[in-house]
Design a protein around this motif. Sequence first.
Motif, PDB file in Angstrom:
ATOM      1  N   PRO A  94      21.715  29.253 -26.105  1.00 56.31           N
ATOM      2  CA  PRO A  94      22.064  28.076 -25.299  1.00 56.31           C
ATOM      3  C   PRO A  94      20.862  27.469 -24.569  1.00 56.31           C
ATOM      4  CG  PRO A  94      23.753  29.744 -25.073  1.00 56.31           C
ATOM      5  CD  PRO A  94      22.630  30.379 -25.846  1.00 56.31           C
ATOM      6  N   ALA A  95      19.958  28.313 -24.090  1.00 57.56           N
ATOM      7  CA  ALA A  95      18.777  27.801 -23.385  1.00 57.56           C
ATOM      8  C   ALA A  95      17.926  26.958 -24.328  1.00 57.56           C
ATOM      9  CB  ALA A  95      17.950  28.955 -22.832  1.00 57.56           C
ATOM     10  N   GLU A  96      17.846  27.409 -25.554  1.00 56.41           N
ATOM     11  CA  GLU A  96      17.042  26.714 -26.542  1.00 56.41           C
ATOM     12  C   GLU A  96      17.705  25.401 -26.956  1.00 56.41           C
ATOM     13  OE1 GLU A  96      15.905  29.641 -29.252  1.00 56.41           O
ATOM     14  OE2 GLU A  96      14.979  28.212 -30.642  1.00 56.41           O
ATOM     15  N   ASN A  97      19.011  25.449 -27.079  1.00 58.64           N
ATOM     16  CA  ASN A  97      19.730  24.225 -27.422  1.00 58.64           C
ATOM     17  C   ASN A  97      19.624  23.189 -26.313  1.00 58.64           C
ATOM     18  OD1 ASN A  97      20.400  25.344 -29.853  1.00 58.64           O
ATOM     19  ND2 ASN A  97      22.437  25.999 -29.211  1.00 58.64           N
ATOM     20  N   ALA A  98      19.613  23.655 -25.060  1.00 57.98           N
ATOM     21  CA  ALA A  98      19.430  22.732 -23.938  1.00 57.98           C
ATOM     22  C   ALA A  98      18.047  22.106 -24.011  1.00 57.98           C
ATOM     23  CB  ALA A  98      19.607  23.469 -22.618  1.00 57.98           C
ATOM     24  N   HIS A 153      18.132  18.207 -24.137  1.00 58.32           N
ATOM     25  CA  HIS A 153      17.763  17.522 -22.891  1.00 58.32           C
ATOM     26  C   HIS A 153      16.284  17.630 -22.555  1.00 58.32           C
ATOM     27  CE1 HIS A 153      22.053  17.292 -22.449  1.00 58.32           C
ATOM     28  NE2 HIS A 153      22.160  18.607 -22.399  1.00 58.32           N
ATOM     29  N   ASN A 154      15.544  18.257 -23.489  1.00 57.56           N
ATOM     30  CA  ASN A 154      14.115  18.370 -23.276  1.00 57.56           C
ATOM     31  C   ASN A 154      13.741  19.126 -21.986  1.00 57.56           C
ATOM     32  OD1 ASN A 154      11.603  17.999 -24.330  1.00 57.56           O
ATOM     33  ND2 ASN A 154      11.261  16.031 -23.286  1.00 57.56           N
ATOM     34  N   ILE A 155      14.489  20.150 -21.680  1.00 61.14           N
ATOM     35  CA  ILE A 155      14.158  21.012 -20.536  1.00 61.14           C
ATOM     36  C   ILE A 155      13.600  22.318 -21.089  1.00 61.14           C
ATOM     37  CG2 ILE A 155      15.058  22.112 -18.421  1.00 61.14           C
ATOM     38  CD1 ILE A 155      17.649  20.517 -18.923  1.00 61.14           C
ATOM     39  N   PRO A 156      12.480  22.827 -20.560  1.00 59.41           N
ATOM     40  CA  PRO A 156      11.984  24.109 -21.072  1.00 59.41           C
ATOM     41  C   PRO A 156      13.052  25.205 -20.875  1.00 59.41           C
ATOM     42  CG  PRO A 156      10.363  23.070 -19.647  1.00 59.41           C
ATOM     43  CD  PRO A 156      11.616  22.261 -19.530  1.00 59.41           C
ATOM     44  N   PRO A 157      13.274  26.061 -21.886  1.00 61.40           N
ATOM     45  CA  PRO A 157      14.304  27.100 -21.791  1.00 61.40           C
ATOM     46  C   PRO A 157      14.175  27.961 -20.532  1.00 61.40           C
ATOM     47  CG  PRO A 157      13.426  27.030 -24.000  1.00 61.40           C
ATOM     48  CD  PRO A 157      12.608  26.061 -23.199  1.00 61.40           C
ATOM     49  N   LYS A 158      12.942  28.228 -20.152  1.00 60.51           N
ATOM     50  CA  LYS A 158      12.732  29.084 -18.990  1.00 60.51           C
ATOM     51  C   LYS A 158      13.268  28.415 -17.727  1.00 60.51           C
ATOM     52  CE  LYS A 158       8.739  31.471 -17.014  1.00 60.51           C
ATOM     53  NZ  LYS A 158       7.297  31.574 -17.355  1.00 60.51           N
ATOM     54  N   LYS A 159      12.949  27.138 -17.596  1.00 63.36           N
ATOM     55  CA  LYS A 159      13.370  26.407 -16.404  1.00 63.36           C
ATOM     56  C   LYS A 159      14.907  26.358 -16.342  1.00 63.36           C
ATOM     57  CE  LYS A 159      12.401  22.047 -14.033  1.00 63.36           C
ATOM     58  NZ  LYS A 159      13.541  21.125 -14.203  1.00 63.36           N
ATOM     59  N   TRP A 160      15.503  25.991 -17.473  1.00 64.65           N
ATOM     60  CA  TRP A 160      16.967  25.905 -17.566  1.00 64.65           C
ATOM     61  C   TRP A 160      17.592  27.239 -17.163  1.00 64.65           C
ATOM     62  CZ3 TRP A 160      20.841  28.243 -20.546  1.00 64.65           C
ATOM     63  CH2 TRP A 160      22.048  27.542 -20.687  1.00 64.65           C
ATOM     64  N   THR A 161      17.045  28.328 -17.715  1.00 62.16           N
ATOM     65  CA  THR A 161      17.605  29.658 -17.470  1.00 62.16           C
ATOM     66  C   THR A 161      17.469  30.051 -16.000  1.00 62.16           C
ATOM     67  OG1 THR A 161      16.968  30.250 -19.713  1.00 62.16           O
ATOM     68  CG2 THR A 161      17.494  32.061 -18.232  1.00 62.16           C
ATOM     69  N   LEU A 162      16.276  29.864 -15.444  1.00 66.23           N
ATOM     70  CA  LEU A 162      16.063  30.312 -14.060  1.00 66.23           C
ATOM     71  C   LEU A 162      16.901  29.493 -13.076  1.00 66.23           C
ATOM     72  CD1 LEU A 162      12.240  31.187 -14.108  1.00 66.23           C
ATOM     73  CD2 LEU A 162      14.224  32.700 -14.450  1.00 66.23           C
ATOM     74  N   GLU A 163      17.095  28.224 -13.363  1.00 64.95           N
ATOM     75  CA  GLU A 163      17.958  27.416 -12.490  1.00 64.95           C
ATOM     76  C   GLU A 163      19.399  27.897 -12.547  1.00 64.95           C
ATOM     77  OE1 GLU A 163      15.275  23.345 -12.698  1.00 64.95           O
ATOM     78  OE2 GLU A 163      17.297  23.322 -13.577  1.00 64.95           O
ATOM     79  N   ASN A 164      19.845  28.219 -13.756  1.00 65.44           N
ATOM     80  CA  ASN A 164      21.209  28.741 -13.884  1.00 65.44           C
ATOM     81  C   ASN A 164      21.375  30.064 -13.152  1.00 65.44           C
ATOM     82  OD1 ASN A 164      21.920  26.575 -15.406  1.00 65.44           O
ATOM     83  ND2 ASN A 164      21.878  27.649 -17.364  1.00 65.44           N
ATOM     84  N   ILE A 165      20.349  30.890 -13.263  1.00 58.05           N
ATOM     85  CA  ILE A 165      20.421  32.188 -12.580  1.00 58.05           C
ATOM     86  C   ILE A 165      20.524  31.976 -11.074  1.00 58.05           C
ATOM     87  CG2 ILE A 165      19.066  34.252 -11.998  1.00 58.05           C
ATOM     88  CD1 ILE A 165      18.138  34.320 -14.924  1.00 58.05           C
ATOM     89  N   VAL A 225       5.193  24.848 -28.238  1.00 56.43           N
ATOM     90  CA  VAL A 225       5.906  24.954 -29.513  1.00 56.43           C
ATOM     91  C   VAL A 225       6.785  23.737 -29.754  1.00 56.43           C
ATOM     92  CG1 VAL A 225       6.012  27.475 -29.399  1.00 56.43           C
ATOM     93  CG2 VAL A 225       7.887  26.114 -28.470  1.00 56.43           C
ATOM     94  N   SER A 226       7.151  23.572 -31.026  1.00 53.67           N
ATOM     95  CA  SER A 226       8.149  22.565 -31.357  1.00 53.67           C
ATOM     96  C   SER A 226       9.457  23.302 -31.625  1.00 53.67           C
ATOM     97  CB  SER A 226       7.691  21.800 -32.604  1.00 53.67           C
ATOM     98  OG  SER A 226       8.826  21.295 -33.261  1.00 53.67           O
ATOM     99  N   PHE A 227      10.536  22.838 -30.986  1.00 53.47           N
ATOM    100  CA  PHE A 227      11.799  23.569 -31.101  1.00 53.47           C
ATOM    101  C   PHE A 227      12.555  23.271 -32.376  1.00 53.47           C
ATOM    102  CE2 PHE A 227      11.163  23.808 -26.495  1.00 53.47           C
ATOM    103  CZ  PHE A 227      11.216  25.180 -26.375  1.00 53.47           C
ATOM    104  N   THR A 228      12.144  22.226 -33.056  1.00 56.09           N
ATOM    105  CA  THR A 228      12.869  21.867 -34.272  1.00 56.09           C
ATOM    106  C   THR A 228      11.974  22.094 -35.478  1.00 56.09           C
ATOM    107  OG1 THR A 228      12.218  19.616 -33.750  1.00 56.09           O
ATOM    108  CG2 THR A 228      14.482  20.246 -33.248  1.00 56.09           C
ATOM    109  N   ALA A 229      11.719  23.377 -35.748  1.00 52.19           N
ATOM    110  CA  ALA A 229      10.774  23.723 -36.811  1.00 52.19           C
ATOM    111  C   ALA A 229      11.471  23.963 -38.140  1.00 52.19           C
ATOM    112  CB  ALA A 229       9.990  24.961 -36.401  1.00 52.19           C
TER     113      ALA A 229
END
Length: 623
Positions: free
Chosen positions: A86-90, A94-106, A464-468
């Motif tokens: 889910p973090a990667e899909n976000a 939405h172009n949010i880094p997975p780490k940022k998305w995850t830490l905000e959710n936490i 990285v590019s997420f859509t490889a």
Amino acid sequence: MIQEKYAPHDIEAKWQKYWEENKTFKVEMDKDKPKSYVLEMFPYPSGNLHMGHVRNYSIGDVIARFRTMKGFNVLHPMGWDSFGMPAENAAIKHNIPPKKWTLENIANMTRQLKALGLSYDWDREVTTCKEDYYKWTQWFFELFYKRGLAVKKESAVNWCDTCNTVLANEQVIDGKCWRCDHEVVKKDLSQWFFKITDYADELLKDLDLLPGWPERVKTMQHNWIGRSEGLEFSFEIPALNDTVAVYTTRPDTAYGVTFMALAAEHPLIKKICENNPKADEINAFCERVRNQSEIERTSSESEKEGVFTGVYCINPFTGRKVEIWVTNYVLYDYGTGAVMGVPTGDQRDWMFADKYGIEKIVTICPIGKELKLEEMTCAYEEKEGMLVNSGEFTGMEMHKAMSAIMDKAEAEGFGKRRVNYRLRDWLISRQRYWGAPIPIIYCPHCGEVLVPEDQLPVRLPEDVSFTAGAKSPLATSEEFVHCKCPKCGADAIRETDTMDTFLCSSWYYLRYTDAHNDKMPFDKELNNYWGPVDQYIGGIEHAILHLLYSRFFVKVLRDAGLVDYDEPFSNLLTQGMVIKDGAKMSKSLGNVVSPEEILSKYGADTARLFILFAAPPERELEW
Ligand code: ANZ
Ligand code: ZN
């Protein structure tokens, strides 16, 4: 003066603050006190708690507080299963880094957990996507590798087109992806596997050490491991001067074999097709079968199809010549990938024989009753009967005959007793970004080389590019990919796949016992004091995923001398689902009741009391 009206917000806020400031639930090892380790399955940080979480954690909290009051030294920790798609899909959406998305959710979910007044020792919080945790996940990969339990092998693996990654067998539910419900296809790839099959027998036997587990979960693991005993024996193929082996759990039916059925991937097919006028037909059929989904091939309702190869083999028991067919219902990765066809004993063979006009011979009859082929409408699959038309074994009771027939095959040297498992090795490679990188380097001279321990963690690159497409996003980072061989210094490249997140969650309960250790994943003495988990609480959906993988992990760690017990979870409670209007609460159904709403209206005590009293913990709870 007693207040007339209960004001949860003032009272709860006051005490929650007190608990936090005084670290009321912080615990340390104390050998003078009996310990109790109470644990709820840690959540994926999706952003918000749902009622299922509230139920899970309220049950655990009651047990933890009760045991504390009884005088136990109680470990009750919380953390985050924070790698995953889910973090990667976000990130893609939405172009949010997975780490940022995850830490905000936490951060948000931590606030919610605290508002629920749960008695956690927050000093032990673990977050699987943080370097201080995944460094040790990689360390465990290396431990497994050194013990010969992490191997790279080429095979046909489960592939989900939607998730763009491979999946473990346990993650394919009825032929579909466990995450997105998309039909899974097969792909030939070279991937990393953990050899859980080395522990199949122990994983099965040790279910007996778990009287505190629900029977249902143990039965599911039992069936998933799927141990069976039978005979493997060979049929000669005179025309090819070769043999074909079959695995059967019903050697008593050996005299009723009327055809040989091969999986479409069987290696013999290549040889069968040499100078064979039917080669084109056979190859076209195999091609078509290989493109069928797992469901189409294995469902009992699906059409059994095949093609006759024009080649024959000889049944060593009877000397009888039978046709070799290639079929869609024999699995290539079970047994020997070939089945002796007994239409009167196996319903699949019955349907196949009906379709292609293959002969049927009755060799097993119910005791005291003659079975006439003309009167049969399906195979006789009962495990009770007597042999007929079976040479020297005619008249024998079927279980006696099984053993006598296996003795004969062994004595005459064309067969051997064999134990088989359904369980397959655990495929742990994922072509995804948000996971722990596999700590392997490929060197043109040295081959596969482990990243030296003092260079762990292998950090996730950010460029990285997420859509490889079909390869891992890690492969798009030049800086990540290119490195030097740790052994010879030559230019080398890194493995770009990440590990299945089920690997991160296979050992988190061990880390809680020593969450800040930077020399080892955990201290042995601390872990042996707290472990195993005395009471584990979570959903039944993990019966053969997380719960099986964790058992496997602990057994390997025990063999490596890191833990002194055999099983990670002594008692297991699988709590029922929270449902509303008869359906599971879910966003897509629009029937979600938010914990925040209940908390702000009635307070934590009311919310928890309600969810605890409304139904027994194992049962469904209708909101
Ligand atoms: C002949 C036979 C006669 C069978 C009979 C059954 C009944 P379990 O119990 O799951 O181990 N089998 C073996 N390999 C197979 C494969 N690769 N794909 C599909 N089926 C396969 O099942 C073992 C039985 O499943 C074997 O016993 C074989 O069919 C079939 F009256 O052999 B039996
Ligand atoms: Zn998927």
